[in-house]
Design a protein around this motif. Sequence first.
Motif, PDB file in Angstrom:
ATOM      1  N   GLU A  89       0.796  -1.306   0.170  1.00  9.20           N
ATOM      2  CA  GLU A  89       0.065   0.072  -0.143  1.00  9.20           C
ATOM      3  C   GLU A  89       0.893   1.168  -0.021  1.00  9.20           C
ATOM      4  O   GLU A  89       1.716   1.629   0.974  1.00  9.20           O
ATOM      5  N   VAL A 109       4.723   5.849   9.566  1.00  9.53           N
ATOM      6  CA  VAL A 109       4.272   4.829   8.519  1.00  9.53           C
ATOM      7  C   VAL A 109       3.912   5.312   7.387  1.00  9.53           C
ATOM      8  O   VAL A 109       3.147   6.121   7.028  1.00  9.53           O
ATOM      9  N   VAL A 157       2.735   0.152   3.753  1.00  8.71           N
ATOM     10  CA  VAL A 157       2.500  -0.907   4.522  1.00  8.71           C
ATOM     11  C   VAL A 157       2.526  -2.189   3.331  1.00  8.71           C
ATOM     12  O   VAL A 157       2.038  -2.157   2.238  1.00  8.71           O
ATOM     13  N   GLU A 163       2.121  -6.144   2.807  1.00  9.91           N
ATOM     14  CA  GLU A 163       1.273  -7.233   3.257  1.00  9.91           C
ATOM     15  C   GLU A 163       1.832  -8.685   2.634  1.00  9.91           C
ATOM     16  O   GLU A 163       2.015  -8.685   1.427  1.00  9.91           O
ATOM     17  N   ALA A 202       0.674 -11.907   7.158  1.00  7.84           N
ATOM     18  CA  ALA A 202       1.047 -10.711   7.972  1.00  7.84           C
ATOM     19  C   ALA A 202       1.092  -9.396   7.353  1.00  7.84           C
ATOM     20  O   ALA A 202       0.820  -9.260   6.136  1.00  7.84           O
ATOM     21  N   SER A 203       1.271  -8.370   7.814  1.00  2.47           N
ATOM     22  CA  SER A 203       1.479  -7.242   7.454  1.00  2.47           C
ATOM     23  C   SER A 203       2.445  -6.248   8.323  1.00  2.47           C
ATOM     24  O   SER A 203       2.789  -6.554   9.413  1.00  2.47           O
ATOM     25  N   ASP A 205       4.545  -2.534   8.917  1.00  2.10           N
ATOM     26  CA  ASP A 205       4.431  -1.045   8.470  1.00  2.10           C
ATOM     27  C   ASP A 205       6.180  -0.892   8.039  1.00  2.10           C
ATOM     28  O   ASP A 205       7.035  -1.136   8.891  1.00  2.10           O
ATOM     29  N   TYR A 226       8.654   2.386   8.036  1.00  2.00           N
ATOM     30  CA  TYR A 226       8.713   3.668   8.743  1.00  2.00           C
ATOM     31  C   TYR A 226       9.601   4.762   8.011  1.00  2.00           C
ATOM     32  O   TYR A 226      10.481   4.290   7.355  1.00  2.00           O
ATOM     33  N   ALA A 274      -4.722  -9.819   6.099  1.00  2.10           N
ATOM     34  CA  ALA A 274      -3.667  -9.086   6.542  1.00  2.10           C
ATOM     35  C   ALA A 274      -4.363  -7.636   7.175  1.00  2.10           C
ATOM     36  O   ALA A 274      -3.811  -7.036   7.929  1.00  2.10           O
ATOM     37  N   ILE A 327      -4.681  -9.683  12.850  1.00  5.96           N
ATOM     38  CA  ILE A 327      -3.199  -9.683  12.481  1.00  5.96           C
ATOM     39  C   ILE A 327      -2.841  -8.263  12.659  1.00  5.96           C
ATOM     40  O   ILE A 327      -1.742  -8.031  12.956  1.00  5.96           O
TER      41      ILE A 327
END
Lengths: 140, 457
Positions: A53, A66, A69, A71, A75-76, A78, A80, B324, B329
């Motif tokens: 994203e 952030v 993102v 993915e 899981a995802s 961030d 920074y 996600a 999550i």
Amino acid sequence: MTNEMLEIDGYKVAKQYKYMETHEWVFDQGDGTYKIGISDYAVKMLKELTYVEFPEVGETFSKGDVVIVVESLKASGDVYAPFDLEILEVNESLEDEPQKMNEDPYGEGFLAIIKATGSVEGLLTAEEYIEKLKEYLAEE
Amino acid sequence: MKPYSPYLGVSSEELKEMLQTTIGIDNALELFSDIPDDLILKEAPKLPVGPMTEPEIAEFFTELAKLNKNPTELVSFLGGGVRQIYIPAFLDEVIRRGELYTAYTAYQPEVAQGMLQLLFEYQSLMAELTGMNVVNASMYDWSTAAGEAALMSVRLTGKKNIVIASPISLARRGVLHNYLEPQGIKIVEPYLEKNSPFIRYEELKKAIDENTAAVYLEMPNALGYIDPRAHEIGEITHEAGAKFVVGVDALSLGLLKPPAEYNADIVVGEGQAFGNAPNYGGPLLGIFAFNYDKKDIRRAPGKLIGMTQQEKTGEKGFTITLQAREQHIRRAKATSNICTNESLTAAISAIYLSALGPKGFKELSLGLHKRAQYLKKKLQELEMVQVMFPQAPFFADFSVRYGVSNHKEFIHTMIDRGFVPGYPWDYDPSLFVLGVSELHTRQHFDRFANTLKEVLA
């Protein structure tokens, strides 16, 4: 440009890059712009990446915000801001081929090109990042 | 710290130790410091009776429960999206089958393939009914689905006004308010047209501007009516760059156009009447549908069930997909804080609709409309009843005035005679919204009209 790699426990670390403790890498392109991405360790932790994203080109962020993102299937993560920055370009090719992040995290799997809008101090060298990784690996 | 039994009370010493030593506070009330002081009960409420033995308590509550009327013994015209319906016997039989359950709760990825497939079927059925091509595995109810649609519109447009293009119930407005207000999102509500169940068009047009994230239209609306300007409202919404959110009573979709045909971007609605009891107002079934876009789908709330294939054998399987972005999550940064849903009511509705089939569903929908038409005609014959907005199109609910001064007393009189005479409108208790169900027969309507004649005489 040859990308000299260091390695720790099977995790590659690009030697010329700078790092954050949160596993982002930053490469100084020498003209005031920087490439950013996430380390081999980070992509291996996230496993198969499926989506990124992105922010808008031209958006600005403060250090620690952030920015992106990423993915994976389960899981995802961030990504920074390593310093105050403006987004110049995002790696749109990842929209169709997110697996590039897994295959080539320091090359074709880069996330964005940014401009620093403040101090770029305070990042880890590859060697320092390896020390951090050692700590993480010891905890595992 | 020593272990405390969850089944035995703790002594005041133990409590003190838990509070002071373990978590470092003086008083258990400090744990509730987020709650405004005037809302906190300072001493235990006084019970009217007691102490009692177990059989005495059972008897006490049995007597208390007798004060409630059993709605199945009444002819109820309560509607508004939640309906008393007939629940066919096979439904219970099918939903209890072992293939649908594992030890995992329904929102975990390890949930049984049977349940995942049913939820996938539910999504597909709702996609057909709404005309949209992505449906999530359900939300709590119509109201929360509407709240989530408003939030998704804000995420998609970056704007912060939600314009309400229909009269909506107080309950729905309350939920929207709770979802939106704390996030600085403004609800804009144009007035109703005079002598009409619809919003003033000119005012609506003015309310929709460059700050509008979404325009929310209910079809049918809370008074029961179908806005003939839906298509135009969609157009002015899109001209302003906003999202067109349409809320539906899903039962009406056997008769009415799917909202996709008048260009809805997000469709929400209530699906309780697809085989579920009113359940005292919940659990219900919130429908949430929209159109696929690679980016938009990640800004959508709730769980999505996908179908996949085994690479080598081609065998089909079902799985939770795009997890996600969900709460389990992504925690606090989740797209929405709904990762649980109404799996059971959604699964029931998939079974119910599959059994009805397209023809059966159409018949059900049309049957409700015909019943409502008949009831309307019966009531129009009564001098003392004013059927409201006689020209406005409706589905299975419509509004009347009974011309009584004491509405509460009137409702009680009617209930004593076996009828719930509709739902008194939140903003005008002299206006009653009546809804029919497939349990109603011509005899019910005739008896209702006769009873009204006597009571109102």
